[in-house]
Design a protein around this motif. Structure first.
Motif, short mmCIF file in Angstrom:
data_model
loop_
_atom_site.label_atom_id
_atom_site.label_comp_id
_atom_site.label_asym_id
_atom_site.label_seq_id
_atom_site.Cartn_x
_atom_site.Cartn_y
_atom_site.Cartn_z
N VAL A 66 28.60 -14.85 -17.31
CA VAL A 66 28.95 -15.58 -16.09
C VAL A 66 29.72 -14.71 -15.11
CG1 VAL A 66 28.98 -17.83 -17.22
CG2 VAL A 66 31.07 -16.47 -17.14
N LYS A 67 29.66 -15.11 -13.85
CA LYS A 67 30.50 -14.46 -12.84
C LYS A 67 30.84 -15.50 -11.76
CE LYS A 67 27.13 -12.74 -9.47
NZ LYS A 67 26.71 -11.57 -8.67
N GLY A 68 31.87 -15.21 -11.01
CA GLY A 68 32.26 -16.13 -9.93
C GLY A 68 33.72 -16.55 -9.97
N HIS A 69 34.44 -16.22 -11.07
CA HIS A 69 35.84 -16.65 -11.12
C HIS A 69 36.76 -15.59 -10.50
CE1 HIS A 69 35.82 -14.20 -14.81
NE2 HIS A 69 34.82 -14.95 -15.23
N PHE A 70 36.59 -15.41 -9.20
CA PHE A 70 37.46 -14.52 -8.43
C PHE A 70 38.20 -15.34 -7.38
CE2 PHE A 70 33.12 -14.34 -6.81
CZ PHE A 70 33.28 -14.64 -5.47
N GLU A 71 39.30 -14.80 -6.87
CA GLU A 71 40.22 -15.58 -6.04
C GLU A 71 39.58 -16.23 -4.82
OE1 GLU A 71 43.78 -13.58 -4.88
OE2 GLU A 71 44.64 -13.67 -6.89
N LYS A 72 38.82 -15.45 -4.06
CA LYS A 72 38.28 -15.99 -2.80
C LYS A 72 37.18 -17.02 -3.02
CE LYS A 72 39.73 -12.72 0.66
NZ LYS A 72 39.35 -11.96 1.86
N ASN A 73 36.77 -17.17 -4.30
CA ASN A 73 35.79 -18.21 -4.62
C ASN A 73 36.46 -19.51 -5.06
OD1 ASN A 73 33.18 -19.28 -5.00
ND2 ASN A 73 33.21 -18.77 -7.18
N LEU A 74 37.79 -19.52 -5.11
CA LEU A 74 38.52 -20.74 -5.49
C LEU A 74 38.24 -21.85 -4.49
CD1 LEU A 74 42.00 -19.41 -6.63
CD2 LEU A 74 40.54 -20.92 -7.97
N ARG A 75 37.97 -23.04 -5.01
CA ARG A 75 37.77 -24.20 -4.15
C ARG A 75 39.03 -25.05 -4.09
NH1 ARG A 75 36.44 -29.64 -4.76
NH2 ARG A 75 35.48 -30.49 -2.88
N GLN A 76 39.67 -25.24 -5.22
CA GLN A 76 40.89 -26.02 -5.25
C GLN A 76 41.79 -25.55 -6.39
OE1 GLN A 76 38.69 -29.72 -5.94
NE2 GLN A 76 40.02 -30.10 -7.70
N ILE A 77 43.09 -25.69 -6.18
CA ILE A 77 44.07 -25.32 -7.20
C ILE A 77 44.64 -26.60 -7.78
CG2 ILE A 77 46.29 -24.18 -7.59
CD1 ILE A 77 45.41 -22.28 -5.24
N ASN A 78 44.42 -26.79 -9.07
CA ASN A 78 44.87 -28.00 -9.76
C ASN A 78 46.17 -27.80 -10.52
OD1 ASN A 78 42.51 -29.29 -9.03
ND2 ASN A 78 41.44 -28.68 -10.87
N THR A 79 46.40 -26.56 -10.97
CA THR A 79 47.51 -26.35 -11.90
C THR A 79 48.03 -24.92 -11.85
OG1 THR A 79 48.15 -26.59 -14.22
CG2 THR A 79 45.98 -25.77 -13.80
N PHE A 80 49.30 -24.78 -12.16
CA PHE A 80 49.90 -23.46 -12.40
C PHE A 80 50.05 -23.30 -13.91
CE2 PHE A 80 51.79 -24.93 -8.33
CZ PHE A 80 51.22 -23.98 -7.49
N VAL A 81 49.70 -22.13 -14.41
CA VAL A 81 49.79 -21.88 -15.85
C VAL A 81 50.70 -20.68 -16.10
CG1 VAL A 81 48.52 -21.36 -17.97
CG2 VAL A 81 47.46 -22.78 -16.21
N VAL A 82 51.64 -20.86 -17.02
CA VAL A 82 52.54 -19.77 -17.41
C VAL A 82 52.21 -19.36 -18.84
CG1 VAL A 82 54.93 -19.06 -17.75
CG2 VAL A 82 54.36 -20.62 -15.88
N ASP A 83 51.95 -18.07 -19.03
CA ASP A 83 51.63 -17.55 -20.36
C ASP A 83 52.88 -16.95 -20.98
OD1 ASP A 83 49.98 -16.98 -22.48
OD2 ASP A 83 49.33 -15.06 -21.69
N ILE A 84 53.22 -17.38 -22.19
CA ILE A 84 54.40 -16.87 -22.90
C ILE A 84 53.94 -16.18 -24.18
CG2 ILE A 84 56.60 -17.47 -23.97
CD1 ILE A 84 56.68 -19.95 -22.18
N ASP A 85 54.07 -14.86 -24.20
CA ASP A 85 53.59 -14.07 -25.35
C ASP A 85 54.69 -13.87 -26.38
OD1 ASP A 85 51.08 -13.78 -24.16
OD2 ASP A 85 51.77 -12.06 -22.99
N SER A 86 55.26 -14.95 -26.86
CA SER A 86 56.31 -14.86 -27.87
C SER A 86 56.49 -16.21 -28.55
CB SER A 86 57.63 -14.43 -27.23
OG SER A 86 58.69 -14.50 -28.16
N LYS A 87 56.78 -16.15 -29.85
CA LYS A 87 57.06 -17.37 -30.60
C LYS A 87 58.58 -17.55 -30.79
CE LYS A 87 53.17 -19.45 -31.76
NZ LYS A 87 52.65 -19.53 -33.12
N GLU A 88 59.38 -16.70 -30.12
CA GLU A 88 60.83 -16.81 -30.25
C GLU A 88 61.34 -18.12 -29.65
OE1 GLU A 88 63.39 -13.54 -29.35
OE2 GLU A 88 61.81 -12.08 -29.78
N ASN A 89 60.62 -18.63 -28.65
CA ASN A 89 60.99 -19.91 -28.06
C ASN A 89 60.11 -21.00 -28.68
OD1 ASN A 89 62.09 -18.19 -25.65
ND2 ASN A 89 59.91 -17.82 -25.63
N HIS A 90 60.69 -22.15 -29.02
CA HIS A 90 59.84 -23.27 -29.41
C HIS A 90 59.70 -24.19 -28.20
CE1 HIS A 90 63.43 -25.79 -29.65
NE2 HIS A 90 63.97 -24.93 -30.48
#
Length: 472
Positions: A66-90
């Motif tokens: 697949v292709k097409g998931h680039f910024e200028k192809n965005l139609r609408q923004i539904n959510t902000f996602v934060v990635d946390i690469d650690s299990k130190e926090n529960h």
């Protein structure tokens, strides 16, 4: 072909789904254009794009890549996602960090093999249009970056640099550890919050400003003399003349009065010293900077600056060539211990800091006499009463006072209350709530209303509720 006058009622857009991390790594996925198609495959999907794109395509005849998931192809923004690469926090610590640093609660927290992903779903989507030159994307990226930066102050492993609107883990009954559909905020609320954070950070960086009677702010580092001296490399020392020690001290005072940190000043002064034909030792430079930041001085004196510039720049140089501001008196914020009256905000911070220190042990609340509390914080009686009422109105504390012999104050921060609740099982939570209701004379409805958005809940068979939320 479409008939003349045809109007498309709804543009759904496209999202991308993947069935494994391995497939994701080689872009082998599926383009989806309906919620029904997602719901049919919830048990197979591992990753997806939670934000909607205008279209999705396949790059091969087998319709696998697949292709097409680039910024200028965005139609609408539904959510902000934060990635946390650690299990130190529960998840409980993540929720508390959201309360402390954002003032917004997450909609969803997913657990992965190596960390967590935190979703902040918008109550209504933010639509991207080419007419606005895709400005919504830039604004949303600033908001997303601010969310990550703020959470990184309190949480370990927050990925600051990952794609803001790319691919995330798909929510399922296997990985959802927290979900509250009511925790959705509008795009305008996030914009206002982000602007406030930017303003606060700008104010912190500027720190101490020199203020003239007309209330015009000015920084010494922005004056022409500062650049002239900073770029001069042939300054030397010697008895009977203003030399390199004086210049470094004056430049350091300019950094101090303009609100720059001592680390920033040191970095620039070491660079300046290295450019000199006859540099000082690193130890000497450190001593000069420390003296400038000792709070014994307020700013570099104009007459002294003029003398330095006439010595090293040009003997006939005049004030009008060195300074952008006319002569005036400078007003500095005095150190707190020298002020007769402390600000209300400082007392608030002191009280909350005191509660955090004391409440870290035991049940989370403290019992104290008014006198002990006053002495601990250094606040007058009337001001303490006013402060407690204000903090209770802002829903930051519980407190209850008892008069007479054996009386005093029972006090607890709502942040600590939430932390204590999150640490307990549902059965123990109820017993803990009963005890607090008695202690603080709080109605059941008030406590339940406060706890409802934050309490940890398990969703084993209700993950489809996520798609019932109207996010466009």
């Amino acid at each position: 072909m479409k008939p003349i006058g045809f109007v498309e009622e709804e543009k759904k857009g496209s999202i991308f789904i993947y069935y494994s991390k391995k497939a994701l790594s080689v872009s082998r996925g599926i383009v989806i254009t309906s919620l029904e198609a997602i719901e049919e495959q919830t048990d197979q999907i591992t990753h997806w794009t939670p934000n909607v794109y205008r279209y999705g395509e396949y790059t091969d005849s087998s319709r696998l890549v697949v292709k097409g998931h680039f910024e200028k192809n965005l139609r609408q923004i539904n959510t902000f996602v934060v990635d946390i690469d650690s299990k130190e926090n529960h998840e409980g610590e993540i929720i508390l960090a959201c309360i402390d640093q954002l003032g917004f609660m997450p909609t969803l927290i997913l657990e992965s093999d190596f960390g967590y992903q935190v979703y902040f779903v918008l109550s209504t989507p933010a639509y991207v249009t080419s007419k606005s030159n895709f400005k919504v994307i830039e604004v949303a990226k600033r908001i997303s970056m601010t969310i990550r930066s703020q959470l990184a102050k309190q949480l370990v492993g927050v990925d600051i640099g990952c794609n803001h609107f790319g691919i995330a883990r798909f929510p399922s009954k296997r990985n959802i550890v927290y979900y509250e559909s009511e925790n959705q905020y509008s795009f305008s609320e996030w914009i206002n919050w982000s602007m406030k954070q930017a303003f606060d950070q700008k104010t912190e960086k500027k720190g101490k400003l020199i203020v003239f009677p007309e209330k015009k702010a000015y920084c010494q580092v922005d004056e022409p003399w500062f650049d002239l001296l900073l770029r001069k490399a042939d300054i030397i020392g010697g008895e009977g003349r203003l030399g390199r020690n004086n210049v470094i001290f004056t430049l350091s005072l300019a950094y101090f009065s303009s609100g720059y940190s001592q680390e920033t000043c040191a970095y620039n002064m070491f660079e300046f010293n290295e450019r000199l034909k006859e540099p000082l030792t690193e130890k000497e430079v450190k001593i000069i900077i420390k003296s400038a930041y000792s709070s014994n001085y307020q700013a570099a004196q104009r007459d002294f600056i003029l003398e330095l510039c006439q010595e090293w720049i040009a003997s006939d140089i005049q004030e009008k060539e060195l300074f952008t501001q006319r002569r005036g008196w400078w007003k500095f914020k005095k150190p707190r211990d020298q002020r007769k009256y402390n600000h209300q905000q400082e007392w608030k911070a002191d009280l909350m800091r005191y509660l955090d220190q004391v409440e870290a042990q035991g049940e989370g609340y403290i019992e104290s006499t008014r006198k002990e509390l006053q002495e601990e914080i250094g606040i007058p009686t009337r001001s303490l009463d006013r402060l407690l009422k204000e903090l209770r109105k802002e829903r930051k504390i519980f407190y209850h006072s008892k008069r007479g012999k054996g009386g005093g104050i029972i006090l607890m921060s709502i942040r600590m209350f939430l932390k204590q609740c999150l640490k307990r099982t549902r059965e123990k939570q109820q017993a803990y709530l009963c005890r607090l209701k008695q202690l603080f004379s709080v109605m059941s409805e008030e406590l339940e209303m406060l706890l409802a958005p934050y309490a940890k809940q398990e969703y084993k068979s209700e993950q489809l509720d996520l798609f019932e939320a109207n996010t466009g």
